[in-house]
Design a protein around this motif. Structure first.
Motif, mmCIF file in Angstrom:
data_model
loop_
_atom_site.group_PDB
_atom_site.id
_atom_site.type_symbol
_atom_site.label_atom_id
_atom_site.label_comp_id
_atom_site.label_asym_id
_atom_site.label_seq_id
_atom_site.Cartn_x
_atom_site.Cartn_y
_atom_site.Cartn_z
ATOM 1 N N GLN A 269 14.699 -55.400 41.788
ATOM 2 C CA GLN A 269 15.995 -55.335 42.453
ATOM 3 C C GLN A 269 17.082 -55.989 41.605
ATOM 4 O OE1 GLN A 269 16.803 -53.568 45.181
ATOM 5 N NE2 GLN A 269 18.892 -54.130 44.579
ATOM 6 N N HIS A 270 16.775 -57.141 41.040
ATOM 7 C CA HIS A 270 17.795 -57.797 40.216
ATOM 8 C C HIS A 270 18.024 -57.013 38.928
ATOM 9 C CE1 HIS A 270 20.421 -60.789 38.588
ATOM 10 N NE2 HIS A 270 20.244 -61.567 39.623
ATOM 11 N N LEU B 165 18.158 -53.841 38.663
ATOM 12 C CA LEU B 165 19.145 -52.812 38.995
ATOM 13 C C LEU B 165 20.552 -53.401 39.050
ATOM 14 C CD1 LEU B 165 17.235 -50.790 41.740
ATOM 15 C CD2 LEU B 165 17.597 -50.167 39.341
ATOM 16 N N GLU B 166 20.668 -54.634 39.538
ATOM 17 C CA GLU B 166 21.978 -55.285 39.566
ATOM 18 C C GLU B 166 22.468 -55.571 38.144
ATOM 19 O OE1 GLU B 166 21.784 -58.703 42.088
ATOM 20 O OE2 GLU B 166 20.851 -57.595 43.738
ATOM 21 N N ARG C 67 11.107 -58.178 38.571
ATOM 22 C CA ARG C 67 12.383 -58.394 39.254
ATOM 23 C C ARG C 67 13.103 -57.053 39.403
ATOM 24 N NH1 ARG C 67 13.762 -63.082 35.395
ATOM 25 N NH2 ARG C 67 13.173 -64.983 36.503
ATOM 26 N N ALA D 82 11.854 -48.680 38.776
ATOM 27 C CA ALA D 82 13.167 -48.752 39.418
ATOM 28 C C ALA D 82 14.277 -48.262 38.497
ATOM 29 C CB ALA D 82 13.451 -50.196 39.858
#
Length: 332
Positions: free
Chosen positions: A37-38, A40-41, A35, A72
């Protein structure tokens, strides 16, 4: 950095430059699997924490081949935008990842007081870390849990918000008799130092429930548990988890975990196994009445069936049934 003999290795990928490990008193462990992208959030929400406490973050990558999450996150730590470590837990599984992060925290940060846990599909409120730590100190609690508030990918799915699968177990801050999840958790250092390792039983690696078992054992040892309603994390719930077969499987799994955790708790009792079986049969027998009562109260067939599936899962566990929902993560 290597793991203990007899287990697969844990690799250090990145350590933020000039990390002053001895002044850190709070560490947030953040396991991740496919995951990026999440993740990074989630890290962004941790960077925005409103607290004066000196804290660090340990990202635990549990996809040892592709390492999408670690790749990431690594630049953030290399540029000192986040303080802490990115490690790779080479042994697959939920429990293995948690164990690697918790052990690394103890080994790396000598003055660690509070270890916190958040998952890579969650966003922490700005006051999350401060509220969790302050609750532990005010209530003199050894372990603190907090709500995981579901954010549904399909906004029309808010009807599931009160479903037992997604509903937090408590509504108010205070001491509680039990906690069940590590998705939003604080554990004091002295608890980790006293509990046997591995912290989470690897038999729960792909089923889930290792956290529930750990919390049950900690409570059995007399550690004080509390709930902090003011420290929510917001959990992204994909559309897949609103499908009837997923909810049914999760409900059955919850029943299985309940039996396995209770069996471990009563392992030293002469009639412990019989008592667990008797309780499971009683819950299954009563589940149709609870189903009807819930149906009249909520109008939701899915919510009403929850006690039936939990009771069935408890009984099926007696025959070796195990629903390993995390074994195939792409279907979870």
């Amino acid at each position: 950095m290597q793991s203990k003999p007899g287990t697969k290795s844990v690799s250090l990928l990145v350590r933020s430059p000039e990390l002053a490990a001895d002044v850190v008193d709070c560490v947030v462990t953040l396991p991740t699997f496919r995951r990026p992208q999440h993740l990074l959030e989630t890290l962004g929400s941790l960077a925005a924490q409103n607290t004066a406490r000196r804290f660090a973050v340990i990202v635990i990558e549990n996809e040892a081949e592709e390492r999408a999450g670690a790749e990431a996150a690594a630049p953030l730590f290399a540029r000192k935008e986040m303080e802490g470590l990115v490690i790779v837990a080479h042994e697959r599984g939920n429990c293995a990842a948690y164990n690697a992060g918790w052990r690394t925290a103890l080994e790396t940060f000598p003055n660690l007081r509070h270890l916190l846990v958040i998952d890579d599909d969650e966003i922490a409120a700005p006051g999350w870390l401060e509220a969790m730590c302050a609750t532990a100190e005010k209530l003199e609690a050894d372990i603190v849990g907090g709500p995981q508030v579901p954010i549904f990918a399909d906004g029309t799915a808010d009807r599931f918000r009160r479903h037992p699968v997604f509903l937090p177990p408590y509504e108010r801050t205070g001491r509680v008799p039990a906690l069940f999840s590590s998705g939003n958790l604080l554990v004091s250092r002295h608890v980790l130092e006293a509990m046997e390792q591995p912290f989470l039983d690897l038999r729960f690696n792909f089923m889930g429930g290792g956290d529930s078992d750990f919390l049950s054992r900690a409570a059995q040892k007399g550690y004080r548990l509390a709930w902090c309603a003011e420290a929510p994390v917001h959990e992204t719930v994909p559309a897949r988890r609103l499908e009837a077969d997923w909810i049914r499987a999760r409900s059955l799994r919850n029943g299985v975990i309940s039996t396995l955790v209770e069996k471990k708790k009563r392992a030293g009792e002469r009639l412990g196994a019989s008592r667990v079986l008797g309780k499971s049969l009683a819950l299954l027998a009563l589940s149709p009445l609870r189903c009807l009562r819930s149906l009249f109260a909520t109008g939701s067939v899915s919510s009403a069936m929850y006690p039936v599936y939990v009771g069935l899962g408890r009984v099926l566990a007696e025959f070796g049934y195990a629903n390993e929902q995390y074994r195939e993560p792409d279907k979870n």
